[in-house]
Design an enzyme around this catalytic site. Sequence first.
Site, short mmCIF file in Angstrom:
data_model
loop_
_atom_site.label_atom_id
_atom_site.label_comp_id
_atom_site.label_asym_id
_atom_site.label_seq_id
_atom_site.Cartn_x
_atom_site.Cartn_y
_atom_site.Cartn_z
N GLU A 167 -24.47 3.33 -88.47
CA GLU A 167 -24.37 3.43 -90.01
C GLU A 167 -25.30 2.97 -91.25
OE1 GLU A 167 -20.09 2.57 -91.18
OE2 GLU A 167 -20.80 2.78 -93.26
N ARG A 168 -25.31 4.02 -91.44
CA ARG A 168 -26.48 4.47 -91.99
C ARG A 168 -28.07 3.51 -91.44
NH1 ARG A 168 -24.31 6.90 -95.52
NH2 ARG A 168 -21.75 6.15 -96.34
N ASN A 210 -18.20 -2.39 -90.99
CA ASN A 210 -16.89 -1.79 -91.02
C ASN A 210 -16.53 -1.75 -89.50
OD1 ASN A 210 -16.70 -0.94 -93.32
ND2 ASN A 210 -19.22 1.09 -92.81
N GLU A 291 -13.09 -0.60 -99.70
CA GLU A 291 -13.98 0.53 -99.11
C GLU A 291 -12.86 0.77 -97.43
OE1 GLU A 291 -18.20 0.36 -98.37
OE2 GLU A 291 -18.16 1.54 -100.02
N ARG A 324 -17.46 -11.27 -97.12
CA ARG A 324 -18.68 -9.95 -98.46
C ARG A 324 -17.40 -10.37 -100.08
NH1 ARG A 324 -19.77 -4.84 -96.42
NH2 ARG A 324 -21.88 -5.06 -96.82
N LYS A 360 -23.67 -8.80 -102.73
CA LYS A 360 -25.01 -8.06 -102.80
C LYS A 360 -25.78 -8.38 -103.90
CE LYS A 360 -22.79 -4.40 -100.13
NZ LYS A 360 -22.94 -2.18 -100.12
N ASP A 365 -24.14 -0.98 -105.32
CA ASP A 365 -23.94 -0.78 -104.65
C ASP A 365 -25.64 -0.54 -103.59
OD1 ASP A 365 -23.79 -0.97 -101.34
OD2 ASP A 365 -22.41 0.73 -102.15
N GLU A 387 -27.22 -10.93 -100.60
CA GLU A 387 -27.49 -9.41 -99.17
C GLU A 387 -28.08 -8.90 -99.47
OE1 GLU A 387 -23.61 -8.02 -97.23
OE2 GLU A 387 -24.35 -5.87 -97.22
N GLU A 393 -31.01 3.29 -96.91
CA GLU A 393 -29.80 4.12 -97.34
C GLU A 393 -29.77 5.25 -98.75
OE1 GLU A 393 -25.77 2.45 -97.88
OE2 GLU A 393 -24.89 3.90 -98.34
N HIS A 521 -26.76 5.75 -108.99
CA HIS A 521 -25.15 6.47 -108.52
C HIS A 521 -25.43 7.97 -109.02
CE1 HIS A 521 -21.83 6.83 -106.13
NE2 HIS A 521 -22.06 5.31 -105.32
N TRP A 543 -16.57 7.54 -106.74
CA TRP A 543 -18.00 7.62 -105.93
C TRP A 543 -18.90 9.17 -105.55
CZ3 TRP A 543 -14.57 7.38 -100.63
CH2 TRP A 543 -14.71 5.38 -99.51
C1 BDP Z 1 -22.21 1.27 -98.65
C2 BDP Z 1 -22.71 2.28 -97.44
C3 BDP Z 1 -21.17 1.62 -96.18
C4 BDP Z 1 -21.08 0.22 -96.08
C5 BDP Z 1 -20.86 -0.25 -97.86
C6 BDP Z 1 -20.67 -1.97 -97.29
O1 BDP Z 1 -22.27 3.78 -98.09
O2 BDP Z 1 -22.00 2.66 -95.33
O3 BDP Z 1 -19.72 0.17 -95.26
O4 BDP Z 1 -21.76 -0.32 -97.95
O5 BDP Z 1 -21.65 -2.48 -97.56
O6 BDP Z 1 -23.36 1.80 -99.41
O7 BDP Z 1 -19.34 -2.28 -96.67
#
Ligand code: BDP
Length: 699
Positions: A167-168, A210, A291, A324, A360, A365, A387, A393, A521, A543
């Site tokens: 992912e990413r 995820n 998410e 998290r 984070k 994000d 984090e 990304e 964003h 989003w």
């Molecule tokens: C977002 C990403 C997503 C991640 C999410 C995360 O787009 O793919 O799953 O963060 O940190 O920036 O959980």
Amino acid sequence: MRILLLLTLSIFSFATFADDGYRLWLKYDKVKNETKRKAYAARLANIEVKLEQDPTLVVILEELKMASQGMLGITPKVSKTLAATLYGVTLEISTIADKKPEAYEIKTINKHSVIQANTTQGLLYGTFAFIQLLQQEESITSLDIKSSPKIQLRMLNHWDNNNGTIERGYAGMSMWKWYELPERIDPRYIAYARSNASIGINGTVLNNVNASARFITSEYLGKVKALADVYRPYHIKVYMSVNFASPKIIGGLKTADPLDPEVRAWWKQKADEIYELIPDFGGFLVKANSEGEPGPMDYGRTHVDGANMLAEAMAPHHGLVIWRAFVYNADPNGDRFAAAYNEFKPFDGKFMSNVIIQVKNGPIDFQVREPISPLFGAMQKTPVSMEFQLTQEYLGWATHWVYEAPMFEENLQTDTYATGKGNTVADVIMGKTFNYPITSMVGVANTGSDRNWTGHPMAQANWFALGKLAWNPNNTSKQIAEEWVKLTFNTDAESQKTIVNLMLNSREIYVNYTNPLGLHHVMGESHHFGPEPWVSKAPRPDWTALYYHKADASGIGFDRTNTGSKTLQQYQPELRKLYENVDTCPLEYLLWFHHVAWDKKLSSGRTVWDEMVSRYYEGVKSVEKMQAEWAKVKGKVDEETFENVEARLKTQLKEALWWRDASVLYFQKFSQMPVAAPYQKPTRTFEEVKKLVDVYHVH
Ligand code: BDP
């Protein structure tokens, strides 16, 4: 015959000079300065080992051997005692002044370079530090170095899936070949462990937040054990992301309710099973109710209920639960900025002592510039950790050269004013401010199966920087860049300076042509690549791009002051004051906190619109300058690396122009103001630019 000869010659020269980046900053190329090489060789010819046999000692000696062979052309002789009259390197376990298990000292005693530590882990870090001195051709004749990490958990989080995708991820596929494990150990796993240990990283989360529940099935745990066994001598603990609904998905239970006795028993049994296989397993990382991921709130419970349930299962094994704080709900009229603080601040002190909240760096994000998350400095009784995201990304994937340490540094050095002036984010996460019992810094990894690990050769520096900042969050981005360049490019001082300068400017350049003045964003929806400030529809309002930039005829930006969402109130008053006043708010953060008129005059003397335009255009010009600067190191750095970066800079310029034109043409619809001289309106139309995402982005 002649052809064969030419072919042999060209293969030979390729093998001699080409550097595919695999060796990262552990190149161990021959030390160029002959006097130094001879002096080093004299010392490394003999190694004295004053400690018991230990798996870490094996890797330490192997590393010293590799370094000596590569840099000095010798193989050290290892013995238990060495006469003081002979030159040598002594490795010794003894009680040093700093009692931390990971601390080390490097001293010169008579003719010996002595590396001392309380444990072999400390010795491992001391050895790498010593080798790095040689790589940088430093004098080792009178060393007196003492070092220990300021943060306990220094980790990479991999967002790798069991099907091999990341992912990413922008550097190939996952390096973990689950289908080959546990039988086959790919040599890359060892190279990975060495590289991490060399920068002090001591933990790795192997799988995506995820999380597939499959990772903690008995079948997979056998594979995880194999990796843990490989990493153990390097003191890298293995952690797993877990799916909160695992008791249902793989356990056959009807619920994953954290207060259900059967669910609690299931997790206890799972923890027991894991520790049976991997006695030093680090712990669980959990993304819950975020998410679309499952979590305790699915059952009307709280984050505390969920985290503590897992913490109880892990506690007998001294395992951790890293929970998290990346949560937010899709309220079209709300402010996503506020979500994590609102959710977690009331729970301060309610978590078990083996829980740490992973936050984070910023409130949204991983944007190109974020103010700090208000949770830093707000949680007094529950430790919070940092984090950062290494994988780019939102920072141009693998085609844009962005050295991220200045961005990390900017957040780490921000004063939270938590208990008054002088409590930076670095202080908070080091545990200084509130005496946290657990401290941690994490980077979402940018590694993959690409031969050079990170896709963009320069992105290796971001991985390196994470290690160095986790060791000491007060290290500067400049020091780190200088060190990385010296280790990575065995070249002249002038070229090294050129590369360091390129690195140090790269992040601000990226900000300028993508998100000037605190825009955030506005990137492509879902894939997060390239500009799409026009995104107005997405599965969730938060989003879209419009939710954030709020451009209209009256101006642009998100008002988070008391006339707007009031989210600035989450900061301490002193920090709030820095941002609250539209006339004194640093321009870098302006649109993070204010909705400002297009024609408002700024401290720069320009209107908001002109300032934005100027930054977009200057940002693009800076990429051209980067190209010119990079051209200067042609012939000074390895050819393959040179050409790789040169080509990526071409793509970067093309995409910077795309960002500039798309943004200027889109926002101009609202500002209705001209692109003023010396800049010229883009020659492409808005419709043309809008379509570019289909050209540049590989769907
Ligand atoms: C977002 C990403 C997503 C991640 C999410 C995360 O787009 O793919 O799953 O963060 O940190 O920036 O959980």
